[in-house]
Structures are given as C-alpha cells and as structure tokens.
Scaffold this active site. Structure first.
Site, PDB file in Angstrom:
ATOM      1  N   GLY A 102      42.856  39.190  34.193  1.00 35.89           N
ATOM      2  CA  GLY A 102      42.391  37.817  34.072  1.00 35.89           C
ATOM      3  C   GLY A 102      43.116  36.879  35.016  1.00 35.89           C
ATOM      4  N   ASP A 221      49.654  34.874  28.550  1.00 36.49           N
ATOM      5  CA  ASP A 221      50.098  34.920  27.152  1.00 36.49           C
ATOM      6  C   ASP A 221      51.603  35.128  27.013  1.00 36.49           C
ATOM      7  OD1 ASP A 221      47.491  34.611  26.390  1.00 36.49           O
ATOM      8  OD2 ASP A 221      47.156  36.712  25.888  1.00 36.49           O
TER       9      ASP A 221
END
Length: 519
Positions: A102, A221
């Site tokens: 991503g 994250d």
C-alpha cells in the site's frame, strides 16, 4: 567474541556480560575473494572534513535501552553508516529500486534519496526503477532514475514507480536481476514485502551472485517490530488530527453530537492511539488489541450516554481492525483476501455508527446527531511532513552505505534513536502491536478517561490463570517512548486488561502477510 551462524539470514555473535550481536549477512560470506576499494567519500568535499565519519566495525546498537545494573547487555544490531572500504566500484554498480504494498507518505522521498545518495556520495549513475511492484521485475518496463528525474518527486504523494500487492515469483525476479546485471536491489515495503525480500536474498545467495539486497521498512500502521517507528507514521498521525478536529467541531456544534472517526490500523492501533493522545479532543479510542463490547454495564453504549450527559458531545476514534469479532456476529463473515493475502476487513466505522444510532433510537432516551468521517486513504496519499522527510533521507542513505559496504539481507531501521542494519528474519518474525498493559496505553486511557470495556468474566479468567507481573520491558522496541514489551510476556493490570484474543490475533497476524510469496 565467539561467533556462530544460526541461519543464512543472521549471524549471531556472543560477547562478554551477556552481549549478543544479531549481525546481518555479508557478500563475503558466500562469494570468495571479493576485492575491496577505498570509499569514494574520502575525497567527497561534503564528508572529507567530518571527523570520524566512517563507522567503526565494532559499533553496535542495543535493542533494549532499559537494563538492570547486574543484567546482561542483551541483543545488539550493527550500526548503520559508511565504511572505509567498499565492495563495489562506482562504475560497476547497477542498482534498482522497487516499491510494494500500500501507499505511505514518504515513498517518493525514499526513492529520491536512494538515487541522490548513490549519485552524490558514491558516483553511481546507473539506477533503475522497477515499475509496479515485484511483478514489475518480469512483466513491466523499468524506469531510468537520475537525480534530475527524481528532483521534485518528494513533493508528491504515492510512488512514481507504481506499486502492487502479490505477484511474487522468486525465480523470475532473480532471473531478471541476473539478466539485467543488477547488483544492488533496494526494496521498500511492509512486513510481507520484507519477507519476500528475504526469499529473494536466499535465492541470490544460493546462486552465488554478488548482489546486495537491502530493505527499507514501510508501513503506515507502524506494525513492523524492532524499529522505533516506520516512515510515514508521523505524517499519518498529523493528518489524522484534521479528521479528528472536524469531528470535534461537528459534534460540539449540536446537542448530543457524536463524531466518529475511522483511522487505519488493521491489527495495530498505533495511529489511533497516538492521534488520540495528540488531539486531546477524543473521548474514546478503540483499537484491535483492546476488546470492547457494546451493551450492558460497562459497555460502550453506557459510556456514550454518560459522556453525553456530562459534556453534551463526544468524539470516538476507531481503528479499522477494531471490533471485527463483534461485527462478524451480526453480519455474514465474507472470508475474502486481497492479492497480498490480507483478510478484507469490513467497515467497522460505518457499522458502529449505525449501531449507535439504532441503540439511541430504540432507547428513545435522547436524540443524538452522529457524523461519521473516514479519512483513511487521504491520510496515506499525502507527501511526508518535515519529520518524516528527514527520517526517509537517513533511512535511504543508511541502506546505500550498507549495500556499498557489502552487507546484504538486511533492513535499515531506527533502533533506540540510532540507525542500524537488522536481519530480515527479525523484521518478519512477528507483528508489532500496541501492548494494552503498557504505560503508553495507560496514558491514553488517562487522557480520554474512558473505561477499558473489559467484561467481568475476562478479569476472572485472567486472575484464574494465576499470571504474575512482568519483568522489566524484556525485548521491547521503542514505540511509544520505549515502553512496549513483548505481547506474550505482558500481564494485564486491573485498569486495562482484557487482551483475551492475543494468541488468536498473533496467529492471524502471521498468516495475513503483505505479500504472496512462492518459490
């Protein structure tokens, strides 16, 4: 010091007083009689005046910075930086860069600084960009990268090289590397991408190729272990403030207003936790690591009612992976995965917004006005902020120094504020999670003044297990002020326990990787 090679991805060196060096592989480990050359930085005007610029061969960085006076020195990693001798002549280097997984703020900055670092520091003028992730090695064209081409790319979000998930065919990738004459490979991606990089390194080593494989960890994250933080995380937290501020303005402008903000965090709630701490406008933060429930005494509905009566409004921040067990109880569980093997999560933010609306509509006790904000892809698609830009530069330069010095099979990362070379297997062995028995989570709870949402039966199960308090931060990395410890060693306190699903979560984490790898 005694040395032993545990596997081809890590060399373990034992020293006095419990000193352990988890060293990275070197090209000389499997390619005999490699020549060395003086480092071009010796004559570089930018570096030649710097005293003690070259890193000493024995410099290492401790993983654990908090120790007892009589305790062992513990695990160390090799310090990153330029060496006096290099194993590549500048004219012989053909480097390539690939981005996978991503998007993340700072990807273009890392690409730019690898190209500029190779060119300005080492005089390398042959750098290729692999278009479209791992499969670009064998299915797409390459892009020639020069300092002029990458000059302004750091001002843009995303990656100029393109990215993709999956598509990992180790044999074809190494064939392409070999056919193109590439001898330095820079791989930017998350834990699954680094796992793929480790497989590529193993195949390169098996073939006896003089090819340095260097990784740069990327995850918005912040769920990669060992390192202090991943690049782009600081930018993500900063950008999340805009969404939280909008939710707060909406909520406080009406009677019984509720703002719900969904942030990224599949299995690790670091963005949600840090954004909550930074904003000070959040009344409740829900993350994957900390279970919660909706109904009954001590549940979320009760807390919402209480806070609305006290303040007249509230803001809830929820990570995308939180409450998935509750969501699948009321919705059909579609066990679908993306190309990387990651389980496709259902929209918990939208779900919890509907549940809150339905609850207060049925109870008919008070009328609420709820606004739901999902800034997920806006957060990861922006350029890096100043702090992350500096960090990206240092990571890129560390990777370049390591590859030129002949190190391979490593990831460049920040450990206790120092740049290091970390073996691939340490980066991919587990996932970094918020430890809800750690001080950082306690600070967050104190900031929001929210309950732990732990059911009494969970407390009983924990107490029945007879667990004892943990030792001093064994094996922690430095996320959250250096106070996270290993999940498996954490014992919940009366304030914040309830991580009843850690074992199951850990197994899911290992199964859901960022890349589909096949040999």
């Amino acid at each position: 010091m005694a040395s032993s090679e545990s596997n081809s991805q890590m060399k373990v060196v034992h020293g006095d007083a419990g000193y352990i060096l988890e060293d990275v592989p070197h090209l000389s480990d499997y390619v005999p009689n490699l020549p060395t050359y003086p480092n071009p930085l010796r004559s570089n005007p930018a570096y030649s005046v710097v005293k003690q610029y070259f890193v000493h061969m024995d410099d290492t960085v401790p993983q654990k910075v908090v120790v007892h006076k009589d305790g062992p020195r513990g695990v160390h990693f090799r310090r990153a930086g330029p060496r006096q001798k290099v194993y590549f002549r500048s004219d012989d280097v053909i480097a390539c860069i690939v981005t996978c997984g991503g998007l993340c703020p700072g990807l273009n900055t890392v690409i730019r600084e690898i190209v500029c670092g190779l060119s300005y520091m080492y005089g390398v003028d042959k750098v290729l960009g692999i278009d479209g992730g791992y499969r670009g090695f064998y299915s797409k064209n390459t892009i020639t990268l020069t300092p002029k081409v990458v000059n302004d790319i750091h001002k843009r979000g995303g990656t100029i090289l393109g990215t993709s998930r999956g598509g990992h065919d180790t044999g074809k990738i190494v064939d392409s590397i070999q056919d193109r004459g590439i001898n330095q490979v820079y791989i930017i991606g998350g834990d699954g991408t680094q796992r793929g990089a480790a497989v590529i390194y193993e195949e390169v080593r098996r073939r006896g190729l003089k090819v340095a494989i260097a990784g740069i960890p990327k995850t918005i994250d912040n769920d990669i272990p060992v390192i202090d933080r991943s690049f782009g995380f600081d930018t993500a937290v900063e950008e999340a403030q805009r969404a939280i501020n909008a939710a707060h303005v909406e909520a406080e402008s009406v009677e019984n207003g509720i703002g719900v903000v969904k942030l990224m965090g599949r299995y690790s709630g670091f963005i949600a936790m840090h954004a909550t701490l930074a904003s000070r406008d959040v009344d409740c933060c829900l993350i994957p690591e900390s279970p919660f429930y909706l109904e009954g005494k001590g549940g979320l509905y009760e807390f919402i009612t209480k806070r609305l009566k006290e303040s007249g409004h509230m803001v809830i921040v929820i990570a995308e992976g939180a409450g998935q067990d509750l969501l699948t109880e009321s919705m059909q569980d579609m066990d679908q995965k993306d190309a990387s093997g990651n389980k496709l999560l259902q929209d918990v933010g939208l779900w919890i917004s509907h549940k809150i609306k339905d609850h207060f509509a049925k109870e008919n006790k008070m009328a609420i006005v709820l606004k739901y904000i999902d800034p997920t892809y806006m957060i990861r698609a922006i350029p890096s902020n100043a702090s992350d830009s500096v960090y990206c530069t240092l990571l890129a330069q560390s990777a370049v120094h390591g590859a030129m010095a002949g190190y391979t099979g490593f990831t460049a990362g920040l450990v206790n504020g120092r740049h290091t070379y970390i073996p691939f297997n340490r980066i991919t062995e587990k996932m970094n999670n918020v430890v809800i028995t750690d001080r950082m989570w306690a600070r967050m709870l104190s900031s929001t003044n929210q309950p732990s949402f732990l059911k009494p039966k969970d407390v009983h199960q924990i107490m029945k297990a007879g667990q004892s308090p943990t030792q001093l931060l064994e094996g922690s990395n430095c996320n959250g002020g250096g106070e996270e410890a290993k999940k498996v060693e954490q014992i919940p306190t009366q304030l914040m326990e309830g991580d009843k699903s850690k074992d199951n979560q850990k197994s899911r984490n290992l199964a859901d990787s960022d890349s589909c790898i096949k040999k």
